[in-house]
Design a protein around this motif. Sequence first.
Motif, mmCIF file in Angstrom:
data_model
loop_
_atom_site.group_PDB
_atom_site.id
_atom_site.type_symbol
_atom_site.label_atom_id
_atom_site.label_comp_id
_atom_site.label_asym_id
_atom_site.label_seq_id
_atom_site.Cartn_x
_atom_site.Cartn_y
_atom_site.Cartn_z
ATOM 1 N N ARG A 105 -7.714 -6.131 4.543
ATOM 2 C CA ARG A 105 -7.856 -5.361 5.781
ATOM 3 C C ARG A 105 -9.297 -5.439 6.309
ATOM 4 O O ARG A 105 -9.522 -5.596 7.513
ATOM 5 N N GLU A 106 -10.266 -5.328 5.394
ATOM 6 C CA GLU A 106 -11.674 -5.418 5.806
ATOM 7 C C GLU A 106 -11.974 -6.790 6.409
ATOM 8 O O GLU A 106 -12.602 -6.900 7.468
ATOM 9 N N SER A 113 -15.491 -2.188 -5.139
ATOM 10 C CA SER A 113 -14.138 -2.380 -5.657
ATOM 11 C C SER A 113 -14.099 -2.462 -7.175
ATOM 12 O O SER A 113 -13.070 -2.156 -7.790
ATOM 13 N N GLY A 145 -6.854 -3.850 0.333
ATOM 14 C CA GLY A 145 -7.979 -3.242 1.038
ATOM 15 C C GLY A 145 -8.999 -4.271 1.486
ATOM 16 O O GLY A 145 -9.506 -4.214 2.615
ATOM 17 N N MET A 160 0.809 -1.214 0.000
ATOM 18 C CA MET A 160 0.000 0.000 0.000
ATOM 19 C C MET A 160 0.844 1.266 0.000
ATOM 20 O O MET A 160 0.363 2.338 -0.387
ATOM 21 N N ASN A 203 -18.687 -4.537 -0.274
ATOM 22 C CA ASN A 203 -17.343 -4.023 -0.578
ATOM 23 C C ASN A 203 -16.876 -4.459 -1.956
ATOM 24 O O ASN A 203 -16.131 -3.746 -2.633
#
Length: 359
Positions: free
Chosen positions: A237-238, A285, A234, A195, A281
């Motif tokens: 992480r979720e 995306s 991402g 990231m 999500n």
Amino acid sequence: MKDETLAVASQWKLVWWGFKRHRVALVCGFVTVAIYLVAVFAPFLAPGSGQRTNADYTYAPPQGLHFDTGTGLYVHPYTFKQDPETLALSFEVDEGKKVPVGFFVKGEPYELLGFIPWDRHLIGPSDGGHMYLLGTDSVGRDLLSRIIRGTTVSMSIGLVGVLLSLVLGIVLGGVSGYVGGRTDTVIQRVIEIIMSIPTIPLWMALFAAVPASWSQLERYFALTVVISLVGWTGMAREVRGKFFAVRGEEYVMAATADGAGRFRIMFRHMLPSFTSHIIANLSLSIPSVILAETALSFIGLGLQTPMISWGVLLQEAQNIRAVSTAPWMLIPGLAVVVTVLAMNFFGDGLRDAADPYKH
């Protein structure tokens, strides 16, 4: 005394009820479905293949679609006019002639859904004339056909790329959130390193490793993999946060006491409890992947002609002189904007509906 029955709605019903209250998201959901239907049936919906060139109609402006009771739908053909001083050619509408336009007309052959041979198109000139409702490009190719055909590539890259990111995000994020400890630390540090690297240069570096000798289909899959290798962080992480939040719940502890293995507990017991949130999500995306493909193709590192995508079409509009001459070359950008906005509103509504604290 009457028996009272307590009705309990399922999680998916609660999500649907919450989503229906979000009017904008509901409309954008229908728009998203319509765009994917266009992607699936693009060869039938497009007037042509988008590959046929016509040197006589270079940068031809869009033709207006007209209707009268005698002819039905029709367009006026163009005549050519040359400036006596600059010798520049320009197009003028010949209102004295009509090119009939019909539905389900016979045209260039194609394979519907990839395996059904057919030659019928939803709309097109019925007498073999020329019809360019959105104009043409620098070599006289029909822009409407190219935009519709490009929908298939751009939308499929978005869907396939996100699915690959979803697999990586769920597996690595789930292991990180459930196992914890040193495993969690290692995975999180890898995510932070990825990231911290600027996205465009990282995409450029990864895609530069693709051999130039590869076919367009191979480059298509390579582009999908490159975007997925960067876009999973991402999601991980979720998922990690969700696994971390529920790993102390009673049903997880009961499954552990019953002797269930780690992967069974993770994917059979824990994952279904927040599947709706992951789907929300996921829908958010897809637009980022579409923009990534558009950006890479626009700067010349993604797909190339003869492959048709929205990014490839916008790459052809880089020339400012061409855009000033033919501003309709920017219409593919409008398709990107509409798609990204629709999917973002749809994803926002789905995410709000999947939030248990809002029910």
